[in-house]
Design a protein around this motif. Structure first.
Motif, PDB file in Angstrom:
ATOM      1  N   UNK A  33     -17.553  -4.488 -15.581  1.00  0.00           N
ATOM      2  CA  UNK A  33     -17.460  -3.570 -16.895  1.00  0.00           C
ATOM      3  C   UNK A  33     -18.530  -2.821 -16.930  1.00  0.00           C
ATOM      4  N   UNK A  34     -19.745  -3.350 -16.632  1.00  0.00           N
ATOM      5  CA  UNK A  34     -21.036  -2.681 -16.904  1.00  0.00           C
ATOM      6  C   UNK A  34     -21.259  -1.471 -16.007  1.00  0.00           C
ATOM      7  N   UNK A  35     -20.863  -1.787 -14.522  1.00  0.00           N
ATOM      8  CA  UNK A  35     -20.756  -0.534 -13.848  1.00  0.00           C
ATOM      9  C   UNK A  35     -19.689   0.617 -14.214  1.00  0.00           C
ATOM     10  N   UNK A  49     -34.037  10.253 -15.140  1.00  0.00           N
ATOM     11  CA  UNK A  49     -33.820   9.226 -14.809  1.00  0.00           C
ATOM     12  C   UNK A  49     -32.715   9.188 -13.654  1.00  0.00           C
ATOM     13  N   UNK A  50     -32.589   8.211 -12.973  1.00  0.00           N
ATOM     14  CA  UNK A  50     -31.797   8.166 -11.650  1.00  0.00           C
ATOM     15  C   UNK A  50     -30.268   7.959 -12.507  1.00  0.00           C
ATOM     16  N   UNK A  51     -29.258   8.179 -11.455  1.00  0.00           N
ATOM     17  CA  UNK A  51     -27.814   8.003 -12.226  1.00  0.00           C
ATOM     18  C   UNK A  51     -27.502   6.617 -12.388  1.00  0.00           C
ATOM     19  N   UNK A  55     -28.425   2.859 -10.191  1.00  0.00           N
ATOM     20  CA  UNK A  55     -29.316   1.790 -10.617  1.00  0.00           C
ATOM     21  C   UNK A  55     -28.425   0.665 -10.213  1.00  0.00           C
ATOM     22  N   UNK A  56     -26.743   0.728 -10.523  1.00  0.00           N
ATOM     23  CA  UNK A  56     -26.086  -0.405 -10.413  1.00  0.00           C
ATOM     24  C   UNK A  56     -25.829  -0.923  -8.982  1.00  0.00           C
ATOM     25  N   UNK A  57     -26.011   0.063  -8.110  1.00  0.00           N
ATOM     26  CA  UNK A  57     -25.758  -0.112  -6.685  1.00  0.00           C
ATOM     27  C   UNK A  57     -27.231  -0.874  -6.287  1.00  0.00           C
ATOM     28  N   UNK A  58     -28.134  -0.427  -7.018  1.00  0.00           N
ATOM     29  CA  UNK A  58     -29.332  -1.143  -6.371  1.00  0.00           C
ATOM     30  C   UNK A  58     -29.340  -2.691  -7.182  1.00  0.00           C
ATOM     31  N   UNK A  59     -28.920  -2.834  -8.221  1.00  0.00           N
ATOM     32  CA  UNK A  59     -29.019  -4.255  -8.700  1.00  0.00           C
ATOM     33  C   UNK A  59     -27.934  -5.143  -7.986  1.00  0.00           C
ATOM     34  N   UNK A  60     -27.207  -4.558  -7.342  1.00  0.00           N
ATOM     35  CA  UNK A  60     -25.994  -5.251  -6.727  1.00  0.00           C
ATOM     36  C   UNK A  60     -26.486  -5.444  -5.259  1.00  0.00           C
ATOM     37  N   UNK A  61     -27.546  -4.732  -4.942  1.00  0.00           N
ATOM     38  CA  UNK A  61     -28.086  -4.933  -3.490  1.00  0.00           C
ATOM     39  C   UNK A  61     -29.212  -6.099  -3.752  1.00  0.00           C
ATOM     40  N   UNK A  62     -29.668  -6.231  -4.679  1.00  0.00           N
ATOM     41  CA  UNK A  62     -30.589  -7.131  -4.958  1.00  0.00           C
ATOM     42  C   UNK A  62     -30.142  -8.781  -4.925  1.00  0.00           C
TER      43      UNK A  62
END
Length: 225
Positions: A33-35, A49-51, A55-62
């Protein structure tokens, strides 16, 4: 430019939903839902700021890197350090694409680069997912990458002088902090230095061939100075 998450993100979230040794991960539904909420929202500070989707993709990768090594803290830190330069480079490209002063030809080249980068990240997330749910070749790859980062952090160029530790009771211009003249290298040191650079070059070529064959990204190591 509209960014997207990799295909089948729920599989990655399920793999990353294993309990962490330090803290529990957010529920899958709230992450999805946040994505959707951030990816569709307007970004008022787009120039800096980045899109939100990136940022969601980076958090997912982490999360995926943590799950790939069973949330082992030290291995997770090393893998995140390994792939951080890849996302830094992509962030730089995104900001260049959003620059209105960029010529159309260069923007087209950057968009093509980012499209290929997205495909590599998709395949890399699939690798991390396989490492999280199995103990086969993908899991051995992530373990070896973690060990490689650890070893690379302890290797220095043989001819590079060691840095002296800082001591607060001495002024900044103290003689202890001054670099000593480097003595001429002995034949043994010259041979050792050449072997050192050959090993790094051969390893880089091997990693590059693996990335090209699998269409993935295996990160980048940064030499300590």
């Amino acid at each position: 430019m509209k960014l997207r998450l990799p295909s089948n993100p729920l599989h990655i979230f399920r793999a990353c939903a294993r309990p962490d040794r330090r803290s529990a991960l957010h529920p899958i539904s709230s992450s999805v839902r946040h994505y959707h909420a951030t990816a569709t929202g307007a970004d008022e500070n787009r120039t800096t700021a980045l899109p939100p989707s990136f940022r969601s993709l980076y958090r997912l990768f982490l999360r995926a890197t943590s799950a790939s090594v069973l949330a082992e803290p030290k291995a997770t830190k090393r893998l995140r350090q390994l792939w951080r330069p890849i996302f830094d480079q992509a962030a730089t490209v995104i900001r260049q694409i959003d620059d209105d002063r960029l010529p159309a030809s260069q923007r087209s080249n950057l968009v093509s680069w980012y499209t290929r980068w997205e495909r590599r990240v998709d395949n890399t997330l699939s690798l991390l997912y396989s490492s999280a749910v199995s103990r086969g070749l993908p899991h051995r790859i992530t373990q070896n990458l973690s060990h490689m980062v650890l070893i690379d952090a302890t290797i220095r160029t043989p001819i590079q002088p060691l840095k002296r530790p800082w001591r607060g009771q001495l002024p900044r211009d103290a003689p202890e902090y001054q670099r000593k003249p480097i003595k001429p290298l002995t034949p043994a040191q010259v041979e050792q230095d050449s072997h050192f650079h050959l090993v790094r070059r051969f390893l880089g070529e091997l990693v590059g061939m693996a990335e090209g064959w699998g269409g993935i990204s295996l990160g980048r190591t940064q030499q300590r100075r």
